[in-house]
Scaffold this active site. Sequence first.
Site, short mmCIF file in Angstrom:
data_model
loop_
_atom_site.label_atom_id
_atom_site.label_comp_id
_atom_site.label_asym_id
_atom_site.label_seq_id
_atom_site.Cartn_x
_atom_site.Cartn_y
_atom_site.Cartn_z
N GLY A 36 14.47 -1.13 2.49
CA GLY A 36 13.18 -1.07 2.90
C GLY A 36 12.52 0.24 2.58
N GLY A 37 13.25 1.26 2.42
CA GLY A 37 12.66 2.76 2.25
C GLY A 37 11.84 3.32 3.37
N ALA A 112 22.12 7.54 -6.37
CA ALA A 112 22.30 7.21 -7.87
C ALA A 112 21.97 8.39 -8.60
CB ALA A 112 21.18 6.23 -8.09
N GLY A 173 -5.39 15.46 10.03
CA GLY A 173 -6.16 14.19 10.55
C GLY A 173 -6.27 13.16 9.67
N ILE A 176 -1.79 9.37 8.92
CA ILE A 176 -0.56 9.35 9.42
C ILE A 176 -0.97 10.20 10.71
CG2 ILE A 176 1.49 10.33 9.69
CD1 ILE A 176 2.05 10.11 6.65
N ALA A 260 1.68 16.49 10.01
CA ALA A 260 1.37 15.19 9.14
C ALA A 260 0.37 15.42 7.97
CB ALA A 260 0.87 14.08 10.46
N ARG A 263 2.68 13.15 2.00
CA ARG A 263 4.19 13.13 1.49
C ARG A 263 4.02 13.69 0.14
NH1 ARG A 263 7.32 10.32 4.89
NH2 ARG A 263 8.91 9.90 3.35
N ASP A 300 5.57 5.61 -4.49
CA ASP A 300 5.30 7.00 -4.12
C ASP A 300 5.80 8.13 -5.19
OD1 ASP A 300 4.19 6.02 -1.85
OD2 ASP A 300 5.33 6.80 -0.39
N HIS A 430 -17.41 -20.05 13.01
CA HIS A 430 -17.94 -19.47 14.24
C HIS A 430 -17.12 -19.98 15.40
CE1 HIS A 430 -21.08 -18.09 16.98
NE2 HIS A 430 -20.89 -19.18 17.67
#
Length: 451
Positions: A36-37, A112, A173, A176, A260, A263, A300, A430
């Site tokens: 899942g990383g 790996a 800000g 994250i 934060a 990354r 990423d 609605h």
Amino acid sequence: MYDALVIGAGPGGYVAAIKLAQRGKHVAVVERSHLGGTCTNWGCIPTKAMLTSAHLYKSMVEKAAELGVSAERVVPDFSKIKSHMNKSVVASRKGIEYLFKKNGVELILGDAIVESPNSVSVAGKKIEARHLVIATGSVPILFPPFNEVAGIWTSDDVFKMDRLPESVLIVGGGVIGVELATFFSSLNVKVVLVELLEHILPNEDVDAAQIVARSLKRKGVEIYESSKLISIQPVENGYRSVIETREGQLEKRTEKIIVAVGRKPNVTEDIKVLGVAIERGIKTDATMRTNIPNVYAVGDIRGQIMLAHVAMYEAIVAAKNICGEAIEMDYSAVPNVIFTDPEVASVGVKQKDVDPSAVKVFSFPITANGRARTMLEREGFAKFIADARTGKILGATVVGPYATELIMEAAIAVKHGLTAEQLEEVIHPHPTLSEMMLGAIEGIVEKPIHL
């Protein structure tokens, strides 16, 4: 020899593997940690699990009485919140494991080391494949002075805590940082949020950012925009930080500091030695192929749009090209979703980035929506941006409950070049929050009925 070997079992890696296997390829995935990383283990899933608990608690405190529900002595229990988070994470991991078994994907656990365009080694064992898919993800950014002070947290460390701190200072800000500020402040933790740029959520329009800022301030968050930390000093039970703001310097003491600020791609030395072109992350063309013909990169590790759902679609594009189908990525309609309170979602162009004379913009307030009134929701809007000449939808922003779900109508419109007139012709149910979208669309075409 495998047809394809995928390095990394995050959103990009596991989706690539499954898609390849579904098309009859012999596939293996090498994963050094958990399935899942980042998304499953240190990002999307644990964050949203904790935010769900925090949102429920805050809703009960703020709305229960007005909604006619007696909810006295409502208190958060962090140990149970963390238990819910861990169960959500484990369920997601097991789901990926089940999908691997169902589709015949072989999982190899270990590090790996890429040796050539056709081989890697894992624990000294050589593994060969006709194609490599590199999906090794990203790691939190930590730079001076933060990496020089012991105990500074990144977003990854938040999910390891055993108790709530009394106070936190969050550096950054963006998505994250603001989601973490939402979580902590909702559970009555004192939060200081520092953002270097003009406003929090700098990639979003200012009208959306302002609503989130107001919500955070009501929860007691101190927000310092156009500001930066200039010094950090460990003190008893925490840290003393000096913040340089527009008004001058000020000092804050908090138990924890969380960095934060984003990354960076996890480009390891063996990948560099392989010879793939690198520009921040691994450079690919629109088919996700690197400069080495049989080597692909997704997610990423590319250092571009670092979102799980983008990684997943890049993985599908890579898999299809490996299977001989010519297909390219289209990034024109990537939804951005932020799980603050209220939620924020956007797709396509932003109002801040377009020529006002070339577009028509209309924003429909949540206060004019009947379903929102039944939910006691008063902060938010739906906004569409359309080409002034053709009426073609170019972008949209939604702020409010379930904005992260509502944005898909706009994403489909942007992706397929639909016009405001075409969307207006679709009957919206609605009473629903989706009628905010209709109201904004009506404002583009002519005039909204309910405003």
